[in-house]
Design a protein around this motif. Structure first.
Motif, PDB file in Angstrom:
ATOM      1  N   THR A 251      -6.008  28.819  67.445  1.00 35.34           N
ATOM      2  CA  THR A 251      -6.392  29.938  68.627  1.00 35.34           C
ATOM      3  C   THR A 251      -5.123  30.753  68.786  1.00 35.34           C
ATOM      4  OG1 THR A 251      -5.829  28.558  70.503  1.00 35.34           O
ATOM      5  CG2 THR A 251      -8.244  28.494  69.747  1.00 35.34           C
ATOM      6  N   ALA A 252      -3.992  30.388  68.858  1.00 35.21           N
ATOM      7  CA  ALA A 252      -2.926  31.157  69.000  1.00 35.21           C
ATOM      8  C   ALA A 252      -2.568  32.199  68.054  1.00 35.21           C
ATOM      9  CB  ALA A 252      -1.698  30.147  69.468  1.00 35.21           C
ATOM     10  N   ASN A 253      -2.745  31.399  66.630  1.00 35.43           N
ATOM     11  CA  ASN A 253      -2.711  32.431  65.438  1.00 35.43           C
ATOM     12  C   ASN A 253      -3.735  33.243  65.228  1.00 35.43           C
ATOM     13  OD1 ASN A 253      -0.487  30.785  64.534  1.00 35.43           O
ATOM     14  ND2 ASN A 253      -1.638  29.329  63.534  1.00 35.43           N
ATOM     15  N   SER A 254      -4.969  33.093  65.704  1.00 34.96           N
ATOM     16  CA  SER A 254      -5.954  34.071  65.641  1.00 34.96           C
ATOM     17  C   SER A 254      -5.615  35.286  66.594  1.00 34.96           C
ATOM     18  CB  SER A 254      -7.159  33.331  66.059  1.00 34.96           C
ATOM     19  OG  SER A 254      -7.689  32.278  65.092  1.00 34.96           O
ATOM     20  N   THR A 255      -5.335  35.023  67.911  1.00 31.15           N
ATOM     21  CA  THR A 255      -4.890  35.868  68.656  1.00 31.15           C
ATOM     22  C   THR A 255      -3.850  36.808  68.285  1.00 31.15           C
ATOM     23  OG1 THR A 255      -5.562  34.370  70.567  1.00 31.15           O
ATOM     24  CG2 THR A 255      -4.184  36.414  71.104  1.00 31.15           C
ATOM     25  N   THR A 363      -7.820  16.801  65.595  1.00 28.86           N
ATOM     26  CA  THR A 363      -6.535  17.408  65.768  1.00 28.86           C
ATOM     27  C   THR A 363      -6.185  18.326  64.806  1.00 28.86           C
ATOM     28  OG1 THR A 363      -5.894  15.194  66.684  1.00 28.86           O
ATOM     29  CG2 THR A 363      -4.054  16.790  66.700  1.00 28.86           C
ATOM     30  N   TYR A 364      -6.561  17.860  63.471  1.00 25.47           N
ATOM     31  CA  TYR A 364      -6.267  18.932  62.277  1.00 25.47           C
ATOM     32  C   TYR A 364      -7.299  20.180  62.441  1.00 25.47           C
ATOM     33  CZ  TYR A 364      -4.466  14.896  59.800  1.00 25.47           C
ATOM     34  OH  TYR A 364      -3.464  13.991  59.460  1.00 25.47           O
ATOM     35  N   SER A 365      -8.198  19.988  63.100  1.00 22.92           N
ATOM     36  CA  SER A 365      -9.049  21.242  63.254  1.00 22.92           C
ATOM     37  C   SER A 365      -8.433  22.321  64.192  1.00 22.92           C
ATOM     38  CB  SER A 365     -10.428  20.910  63.776  1.00 22.92           C
ATOM     39  OG  SER A 365     -11.203  20.175  62.714  1.00 22.92           O
ATOM     40  N   ARG A 366      -7.777  21.879  65.029  1.00 24.97           N
ATOM     41  CA  ARG A 366      -6.856  22.505  66.013  1.00 24.97           C
ATOM     42  C   ARG A 366      -5.909  23.461  65.154  1.00 24.97           C
ATOM     43  NH1 ARG A 366      -4.093  19.001  70.610  1.00 24.97           N
ATOM     44  NH2 ARG A 366      -3.199  21.232  70.791  1.00 24.97           N
ATOM     45  N   ILE A 367      -5.442  23.093  64.135  1.00 19.85           N
ATOM     46  CA  ILE A 367      -4.433  23.932  63.367  1.00 19.85           C
ATOM     47  C   ILE A 367      -5.255  24.607  62.608  1.00 19.85           C
ATOM     48  CG2 ILE A 367      -2.779  23.731  61.577  1.00 19.85           C
ATOM     49  CD1 ILE A 367      -2.097  20.913  62.477  1.00 19.85           C
ATOM     50  N   ASP A 368      -6.165  24.416  61.746  1.00 23.18           N
ATOM     51  CA  ASP A 368      -7.008  25.341  60.858  1.00 23.18           C
ATOM     52  C   ASP A 368      -8.557  24.635  60.786  1.00 23.18           C
ATOM     53  OD1 ASP A 368      -8.244  27.173  59.250  1.00 23.18           O
ATOM     54  OD2 ASP A 368      -6.512  27.110  57.507  1.00 23.18           O
ATOM     55  N   PRO A 369      -9.382  25.178  61.248  1.00 25.17           N
ATOM     56  CA  PRO A 369     -10.875  24.512  61.324  1.00 25.17           C
ATOM     57  C   PRO A 369     -11.313  24.883  59.953  1.00 25.17           C
ATOM     58  CG  PRO A 369     -11.038  26.399  62.523  1.00 25.17           C
ATOM     59  CD  PRO A 369      -9.446  26.115  62.364  1.00 25.17           C
ATOM     60  N   TYR A 370     -10.766  25.720  58.891  1.00 23.38           N
ATOM     61  CA  TYR A 370     -11.401  25.965  57.668  1.00 23.38           C
ATOM     62  C   TYR A 370     -10.478  25.575  56.479  1.00 23.38           C
ATOM     63  CZ  TYR A 370     -14.194  29.076  60.499  1.00 23.38           C
ATOM     64  OH  TYR A 370     -15.163  29.830  61.557  1.00 23.38           O
ATOM     65  N   THR A 372      -9.654  23.716  53.373  1.00 27.66           N
ATOM     66  CA  THR A 372     -10.254  23.059  52.471  1.00 27.66           C
ATOM     67  C   THR A 372     -10.137  21.632  52.560  1.00 27.66           C
ATOM     68  OG1 THR A 372     -10.170  25.297  51.431  1.00 27.66           O
ATOM     69  CG2 THR A 372     -11.019  23.268  50.163  1.00 27.66           C
ATOM     70  N   LEU A 373      -8.936  21.011  52.504  1.00 25.42           N
ATOM     71  CA  LEU A 373      -8.635  19.710  52.349  1.00 25.42           C
ATOM     72  C   LEU A 373      -9.176  18.864  53.439  1.00 25.42           C
ATOM     73  CD1 LEU A 373      -7.160  17.411  50.831  1.00 25.42           C
ATOM     74  CD2 LEU A 373      -5.193  17.915  52.281  1.00 25.42           C
ATOM     75  N   ILE A 374      -9.184  19.439  54.663  1.00 19.26           N
ATOM     76  CA  ILE A 374      -9.486  18.655  55.832  1.00 19.26           C
ATOM     77  C   ILE A 374     -11.273  18.540  55.755  1.00 19.26           C
ATOM     78  CG2 ILE A 374      -9.694  18.467  58.133  1.00 19.26           C
ATOM     79  CD1 ILE A 374      -7.021  17.386  57.071  1.00 19.26           C
ATOM     80  N   LEU A 375     -11.764  19.642  55.264  1.00 18.13           N
ATOM     81  CA  LEU A 375     -13.236  19.702  55.190  1.00 18.13           C
ATOM     82  C   LEU A 375     -13.739  18.863  54.264  1.00 18.13           C
ATOM     83  CD1 LEU A 375     -13.990  23.579  55.279  1.00 18.13           C
ATOM     84  CD2 LEU A 375     -14.413  21.996  57.124  1.00 18.13           C
ATOM     85  N   CYS A 376     -13.008  18.611  53.140  1.00 16.89           N
ATOM     86  CA  CYS A 376     -13.266  17.648  52.062  1.00 16.89           C
ATOM     87  C   CYS A 376     -13.084  16.382  52.605  1.00 16.89           C
ATOM     88  CB  CYS A 376     -12.196  17.700  50.939  1.00 16.89           C
ATOM     89  SG  CYS A 376     -12.736  19.240  49.839  1.00 16.89           S
ATOM     90  N   VAL A 377     -12.139  15.792  53.396  1.00 15.01           N
ATOM     91  CA  VAL A 377     -11.722  14.887  54.245  1.00 15.01           C
ATOM     92  C   VAL A 377     -13.068  14.410  55.151  1.00 15.01           C
ATOM     93  CG1 VAL A 377     -10.483  13.566  55.778  1.00 15.01           C
ATOM     94  CG2 VAL A 377      -9.222  14.796  53.885  1.00 15.01           C
ATOM     95  N   ARG A 378     -13.371  15.427  55.818  1.00 14.63           N
ATOM     96  CA  ARG A 378     -14.615  15.173  56.783  1.00 14.63           C
ATOM     97  C   ARG A 378     -15.911  14.722  55.884  1.00 14.63           C
ATOM     98  NH1 ARG A 378     -14.840  17.242  62.043  1.00 14.63           N
ATOM     99  NH2 ARG A 378     -12.883  18.396  62.507  1.00 14.63           N
ATOM    100  N   VAL A 379     -16.206  15.355  54.687  1.00 10.52           N
ATOM    101  CA  VAL A 379     -17.261  14.925  53.974  1.00 10.52           C
ATOM    102  C   VAL A 379     -17.009  13.674  53.237  1.00 10.52           C
ATOM    103  CG1 VAL A 379     -18.423  15.280  51.476  1.00 10.52           C
ATOM    104  CG2 VAL A 379     -17.589  17.308  53.115  1.00 10.52           C
ATOM    105  N   ALA A 380     -15.763  13.239  52.894  1.00 10.45           N
ATOM    106  CA  ALA A 380     -15.418  11.978  52.660  1.00 10.45           C
ATOM    107  C   ALA A 380     -15.796  10.781  53.670  1.00 10.45           C
ATOM    108  CB  ALA A 380     -14.170  11.690  52.151  1.00 10.45           C
ATOM    109  N   VAL A 381     -15.340  11.140  54.965  1.00 13.70           N
ATOM    110  CA  VAL A 381     -15.519  10.218  56.032  1.00 13.70           C
ATOM    111  C   VAL A 381     -17.202  10.072  56.381  1.00 13.70           C
ATOM    112  CG1 VAL A 381     -15.195   9.811  58.803  1.00 13.70           C
ATOM    113  CG2 VAL A 381     -13.108  10.648  57.217  1.00 13.70           C
ATOM    114  N   LEU A 382     -17.701  11.409  56.365  1.00 13.08           N
ATOM    115  CA  LEU A 382     -19.082  11.079  56.592  1.00 13.08           C
ATOM    116  C   LEU A 382     -19.679  10.332  55.302  1.00 13.08           C
ATOM    117  CD1 LEU A 382     -19.820  14.869  57.494  1.00 13.08           C
ATOM    118  CD2 LEU A 382     -20.333  12.855  58.642  1.00 13.08           C
ATOM    119  N   THR A 383     -19.615  10.575  54.307  1.00 11.89           N
ATOM    120  CA  THR A 383     -19.916   9.660  52.958  1.00 11.89           C
ATOM    121  C   THR A 383     -19.600   8.218  53.233  1.00 11.89           C
ATOM    122  OG1 THR A 383     -19.658  11.407  51.446  1.00 11.89           O
ATOM    123  CG2 THR A 383     -19.852   9.262  50.720  1.00 11.89           C
TER     124      THR A 383
END
Length: 512
Positions: A251-255, A363-370, A372-383
């Motif tokens: 959020t600080a970076n976006s601002t 916590t990772y989403s606080r840095i960058d919710p988009y 790509t690696l963390i999104l892939c990790v989320r898919v892996a955990v969901l799987t």
């Protein structure tokens, strides 16, 4: 037919047979099993499925040991490892932040050792009487009350676990889809509705796997599920060397990126924010930490290796089963999960230190919710959590069959109906219950200690013949201490829940 004899007339995967069926199957009587109990612990690993002698009336009631297992050693390790691995791995970094590295390591090691010893007690008891079903061990030890207590505990514990997994699907999957598609979070698109998604996942993935006749068939999906969690672990280790400490909030970076007016004022505010972040971030790892949240992390660690309802079904379907071989399966599974737990907690903690949240991926989403690696990790955990649900469902279905249909032969209609009813009830619980965290807490604080500590110990004390091991023997004294430890954990966990309710403090998240 006597009640005791009919209770023993059950096959391990919930199948039952009339005594007139399969007359050619060799077997032995309960008395002969007790006389030959040392065979199951022989150094040569003598198979428990060797020929049994007929009983006096010429009939040959089928025993659990008559089942011919076909699951390989490796697939059994995958299945048990998948049963151990739960969503709690996402909260272990938070647990380490509230205990310190050395205290966390000590607690994790102690729990792993206790879990391995608990499985040893289960296998010892089942080997003596030739039974490989948790509920039937309860029946042999205490009659129908023992069987019902074990069956109810398994049902409650595993329904709670399955519900927690589907809650993760309900809450995380819409966010993943939204991030990949860059969709508007306020839109009413059906594929961003968690209720619809959890029903679709249950119907298309979980239900077909839950309809498998035997647990061993899920070895491949368990292996894939574990590989997803290995990917999660690799990503956590990789991110440790990519994220600076202290990290900058997204959020600080976006601002800063959208700064158009009042540059100097905004810079002052942003600089003050960063100074505050640096002041609050302690980038030095703590070896020992004691705070108000430390007590909440102990039950999380205590139940990190809950797999006991799945141990005996996996034992039943193991190819050429012996107690020694199944103990090796358990030890390897626990060792692998122990290593993954510690590494995930350590590198997650060393990435964020005191800023780590109860759910690590948040916590990772606080840095960058988009990212790509963390999104892939989320898919892996969901799987991973999705593929774990069928493994957890099998013991529940068998417990229900043991309690309601103990003498019925295997029937596909009943097999499918129980799976459908269970998944329907769990989906309704996930969708309609506004807040069931308290219910989950009570279930976890009562059924988990019973299944891990109390039942294996008291069943062992009751089942092992007094002639072989009197009550004054060291093994039975250790078992009694083990049961007392389970009662202590139960009282302690219930105390934490009461404190949580009375003070309004939130839990540290993530059980099994």
């Amino acid at each position: 037919m006597e009640s005791a004899q009919s209770e023993m007339n059950i096959l391990p995967n919930g199948k039952g047979h009339d005594l007139g069926d399969d007359m050619g199957v060799p077997m032995k009587t309960l008395q002969e099993e007790d006389q030959q109990c040392n065979r199951f612990d022989d150094p040569e690993g003598m198979l428990e499925s060797e020929e049994f002698l007929p009983n006096g009336d010429g009939k040959k009631p089928l025993r659990f040991t008559d089942f011919e297992g076909k699951t390989s050693f490796g697939m059994s390790v995958f299945n048990l490892g998948n049963a151990i691995m739960g969503s709690g791995i996402l909260g272990l970094a938070y647990a380490m932040a509230n205990t310190g590295i050395l205290l966390f390591l000590f607690l994790l090691t102690a729990v792993a050792a206790l879990s391995s010893y608990s499985i040893h007690l289960l296998l010892k008891s089942s080997g003596i009487v030739g039974i490989r079903a948790y509920e039937q061990l309860g029946y042999r030890a205490f009659g129908t009350p023992g069987k019902m207590a074990a069956g109810i505990a398994i049902t409650l514990q595993n329904i709670g676990a399955m519900s927690s997994y589907l809650y993760i699907v309900k809450s995380e999957l819409p966010l993943v889809i939204q991030a990949f598609l860059k969709a508007d979070p306020n839109s009413d698109l059906w594929y961003l509705n968690g209720n619809y998604l959890v029903i679709m996942v249950s119907a298309s993935i979980i239900l077909p796997l839950a309809l498998m006749k035997q647990l061993g068939y899920l070895g491949y999906t368990s292996g894939f599920s574990l590989s997803c969690m290995v990917f999660f672990l690799i990503a956590v280790i990789y991110k440790k060397f990519q994220i600076p400490c202290p990290f900058e909030d997204y959020t600080a970076n976006s601002t800063a990126a959208h700064l158009t007016l009042n540059t100097s004022t905004h810079s002052h505010d942003l600089g003050h924010s960063m100074v505050h972040e640096i002041d609050d971030s302690h980038c030095t790892p703590q070896m020992f930490t004691l705070n108000s949240q430390t007590a909440y992390t102990i039950p999380i660690l205590a139940f990190a290796f809950v797999c006991h309802p799945e141990v005996l079904p996996i034992y039943t379907e193991l190819r050429n089963p012996s107690k020694r071989k199944m103990q090796r399966v358990s030890n390897i599974s626990i060792l692998v999960m122990y290593t993954m737990y510690f590494l995930a907690a350590l590198f997650g903690y060393l990435t964020f230190y005191g800023n780590v949240e109860a759910e690590l991926l948040h916590t990772y989403s606080r840095i960058d919710p988009y990212d790509t690696l963390i999104l892939c990790v989320r898919v892996a955990v969901l799987t991973a959590v999705t593929l774990t649900v069928p493994i957890v469902l099998f013991p529940v279905r068998r417990a229900i069959q043991q309690m309601l249909f103990p003498n019925k032969t295997f029937n596909w209609l009943r097999h499918i109906a129980i799976a459908l009813i269970l998944l329907t009830l769990i989906n309704m619980l996930v969708i309609f219950a506004p807040n069931i965290l308290g219910i989950f807490g009570i279930i976890g604080a009562t059924s988990a200690p019973c299944l891990i500590f109390i039942f294996p110990a008291v069943f062992y004390i009751r089942i092992v013949p007094k002639d072989d091991e009197p009550m004054t023997s060291i093994p039975k004294i250790l078992a009694a201490c083990f049961a007392a430890l389970g009662v202590t954990f139960m009282v302690m966990s219930l105390s934490f829940i009461v404190i949580d309710w009375t003070t309004g403090t939130s839990h540290a998240g993530g059980g099994h």
